[in-house]
Design a protein around this motif. Sequence first.
Motif, PDB file in Angstrom:
ATOM      1  N   ASP A 177      37.379  39.290  51.972  1.00 39.15           N
ATOM      2  CA  ASP A 177      36.707  40.494  52.460  1.00 39.15           C
ATOM      3  C   ASP A 177      37.556  41.180  53.530  1.00 39.15           C
ATOM      4  N   GLY A 178      37.601  42.495  53.438  1.00 34.13           N
ATOM      5  CA  GLY A 178      38.347  43.282  54.401  1.00 34.13           C
ATOM      6  C   GLY A 178      39.749  43.637  53.964  1.00 34.13           C
ATOM      7  N   TRP A 179      40.240  42.995  52.902  1.00 39.85           N
ATOM      8  CA  TRP A 179      41.607  43.226  52.445  1.00 39.85           C
ATOM      9  C   TRP A 179      41.676  44.112  51.201  1.00 39.85           C
ATOM     10  N   GLY A 180      40.550  44.699  50.821  1.00 43.64           N
ATOM     11  CA  GLY A 180      40.517  45.518  49.609  1.00 43.64           C
ATOM     12  C   GLY A 180      41.444  46.715  49.656  1.00 43.64           C
ATOM     13  N   GLY A 181      41.609  47.317  50.839  1.00 44.10           N
ATOM     14  CA  GLY A 181      42.502  48.464  50.955  1.00 44.10           C
ATOM     15  C   GLY A 181      43.944  48.098  50.681  1.00 44.10           C
ATOM     16  N   VAL A 230      49.524  37.618  50.752  1.00 42.06           N
ATOM     17  CA  VAL A 230      49.427  37.795  52.200  1.00 42.06           C
ATOM     18  C   VAL A 230      48.818  36.536  52.798  1.00 42.06           C
ATOM     19  N   TRP A 231      49.442  36.024  53.846  1.00 39.30           N
ATOM     20  CA  TRP A 231      48.939  34.858  54.560  1.00 39.30           C
ATOM     21  C   TRP A 231      48.623  35.258  55.991  1.00 39.30           C
ATOM     22  N   SER A 232      47.515  34.791  56.493  1.00 41.80           N
ATOM     23  CA  SER A 232      47.097  35.085  57.864  1.00 41.80           C
ATOM     24  C   SER A 232      46.778  33.774  58.572  1.00 41.80           C
ATOM     25  N   ASP A 233      47.492  33.503  59.653  1.00 38.56           N
ATOM     26  CA  ASP A 233      47.315  32.263  60.419  1.00 38.56           C
ATOM     27  C   ASP A 233      47.379  31.026  59.530  1.00 38.56           C
ATOM     28  N   ARG A 289      46.895  30.790  56.236  1.00 34.77           N
ATOM     29  CA  ARG A 289      45.945  30.732  55.114  1.00 34.77           C
ATOM     30  C   ARG A 289      46.146  31.957  54.231  1.00 34.77           C
ATOM     31  N   GLU A 290      46.143  31.741  52.914  1.00 31.89           N
ATOM     32  CA  GLU A 290      46.355  32.855  51.998  1.00 31.89           C
ATOM     33  C   GLU A 290      45.083  33.682  51.880  1.00 31.89           C
ATOM     34  N   VAL A 291      45.182  34.978  52.202  1.00 37.04           N
ATOM     35  CA  VAL A 291      44.023  35.869  52.159  1.00 37.04           C
ATOM     36  C   VAL A 291      44.107  36.872  51.010  1.00 37.04           C
ATOM     37  N   VAL A 292      45.299  37.057  50.463  1.00 44.59           N
ATOM     38  CA  VAL A 292      45.483  37.933  49.296  1.00 44.59           C
ATOM     39  C   VAL A 292      46.477  37.252  48.365  1.00 44.59           C
ATOM     40  N   ASP A 293      46.129  37.182  47.091  1.00 51.12           N
ATOM     41  CA  ASP A 293      47.048  36.687  46.061  1.00 51.12           C
ATOM     42  C   ASP A 293      46.703  37.423  44.779  1.00 51.12           C
ATOM     43  N   VAL A 294      47.439  38.517  44.510  1.00 52.40           N
ATOM     44  CA  VAL A 294      47.091  39.391  43.390  1.00 52.40           C
ATOM     45  C   VAL A 294      48.333  39.732  42.578  1.00 52.40           C
ATOM     46  N   ARG A 295      48.078  40.131  41.345  1.00 51.01           N
ATOM     47  CA  ARG A 295      49.154  40.541  40.462  1.00 51.01           C
ATOM     48  C   ARG A 295      48.618  41.559  39.480  1.00 51.01           C
ATOM     49  N   VAL A 296      49.524  42.318  38.892  1.00 49.92           N
ATOM     50  CA  VAL A 296      49.115  43.330  37.919  1.00 49.92           C
ATOM     51  C   VAL A 296      50.288  43.617  36.993  1.00 49.92           C
ATOM     52  N   GLY A 297      49.990  43.986  35.765  1.00 53.48           N
ATOM     53  CA  GLY A 297      51.014  44.504  34.873  1.00 53.48           C
ATOM     54  C   GLY A 297      51.677  43.483  33.979  1.00 53.48           C
ATOM     55  N   PRO A 310      51.300  50.149  55.874  1.00 56.42           N
ATOM     56  CA  PRO A 310      50.239  50.880  56.574  1.00 56.42           C
ATOM     57  C   PRO A 310      48.848  50.366  56.252  1.00 56.42           C
ATOM     58  N   ALA A 311      48.621  49.959  54.995  1.00 63.44           N
ATOM     59  CA  ALA A 311      47.316  49.397  54.626  1.00 63.44           C
ATOM     60  C   ALA A 311      47.065  48.089  55.361  1.00 63.44           C
ATOM     61  N   MET A 312      48.095  47.287  55.541  1.00 65.06           N
ATOM     62  CA  MET A 312      47.933  46.032  56.271  1.00 65.06           C
ATOM     63  C   MET A 312      47.689  46.287  57.759  1.00 65.06           C
ATOM     64  N   ILE A 313      48.366  47.285  58.305  1.00 62.80           N
ATOM     65  CA  ILE A 313      48.145  47.618  59.710  1.00 62.80           C
ATOM     66  C   ILE A 313      46.701  48.056  59.943  1.00 62.80           C
ATOM     67  N   ARG A 314      46.145  48.793  59.000  1.00 60.27           N
ATOM     68  CA  ARG A 314      44.746  49.214  59.139  1.00 60.27           C
ATOM     69  C   ARG A 314      43.819  48.006  59.186  1.00 60.27           C
ATOM     70  N   VAL A 315      44.138  46.964  58.378  1.00 62.21           N
ATOM     71  CA  VAL A 315      43.325  45.755  58.398  1.00 62.21           C
ATOM     72  C   VAL A 315      43.438  45.046  59.749  1.00 62.21           C
TER      73      VAL A 315
END
Length: 383
Positions: free
Chosen positions: A12-16, A37-40, A42-50, A375-380
């Motif tokens: 949650d919060g990483w959708g942007g 993306v890992w935060s402290d 812990r992996e908070v985003v792990d996505v792929r496409v295409g 920039p999207a990560m900075i917003r988070v």
Amino acid sequence: MSASVVSGHAEDGWGGVVDAFRATVPDPRESGAALSVWSDGREVVDVRVGTADARSGRPWREDTPAVVFSVSKGLAALVVGALVEDGLLAFDQPVAEVWPDFAAHGKSAVTIGDVLAHRAGVSAPRENVDRRTLLDLREWARRIAAQEPLWSPGDAHAYHTLSMGPIVDAIVRRASGRPFAEVFAERVASPLAADVTFAPDARVLDEVAHITTGDAWVEASEARAEDPWITRGATLGGVMPRALVAGGDGFNDRDLLATGLPSAGGIGTASGLARIWSSAIVETRGRRLLAPSTVVDLTRVRSEGPFVFATEPPHPRWGAGVNLVSETFPGLSPSSFGHGGAGGQMTLADPGTGIAYAYVRNHMDPAPPADVIVPAMIRVTNT
């Protein structure tokens, strides 16, 4: 699942950030990408496409590895940092102390930090490199050691696009008694169970995402050739395509990938890369790769401003083998460091926020995805 649908997970919060990631792959039927993306720790985003291989339509999966190009240089810097902590090397140690042959033609004062910061004076070969030498890191290193530098070493810098690889392998071999690929696996990747390698087996070579190039990338590659020595640094006199990939040549060549070139030949998943960079700044999977004092040494500014050869701004900034924040390397804060790679690959660690991320893709594009994702990560992080 359709190739156009982003798969994986995001807290949650990483959708942007996921939305920004999806925008970096305009045609997922033709190419693909992955973001972790890992935060402290812990992996908070792990996505792929295409699509991992447009020739067969193979989709990009969780375990799809990608060629990471110069992201490899950042990984090489982490290996050197680990050997510094082991007491086997020092950033300000002359290369010739561990590799006496490198002292030829006035290179005796060149330090390991100079090599990592592109100050060694051997960014391109004076004599063309043939394919046999390209695939033999030891022979290539021997030729570099014997070469007269292109400028007074240590006094200026120019990007050692490919030549940094054999130099680092030679330094690591002599300091540890083992090739770079083995030290990377044992000291960095394996303890973190990170799917990143410089010694790909047949399975990895079969599964690695197939790289494609478009007119924009080829034109940008040609436009960057402001000076013939810069061109030679990438082509080695013609054995490599200027765009680094051309059909099955360059970094789509299985034999070249099997060489494990530390300057450009790393292969890995976004998740594996991001956890490695996370471990450089916080405990990750029970491991902390580098002490804070080593990170300080690694990120001290060693090269910035124009190359010794003609180049147009903006110019990158380097520590000991890592990109530092600049117009060419956007960070989450001024303390961010990491390394980018050709065509849009990116890794970053930020000690201030405890965040690390990695982005990989298989369509070479001059438009940097970090300009959208960061920039999207900075917003988070600011919420």
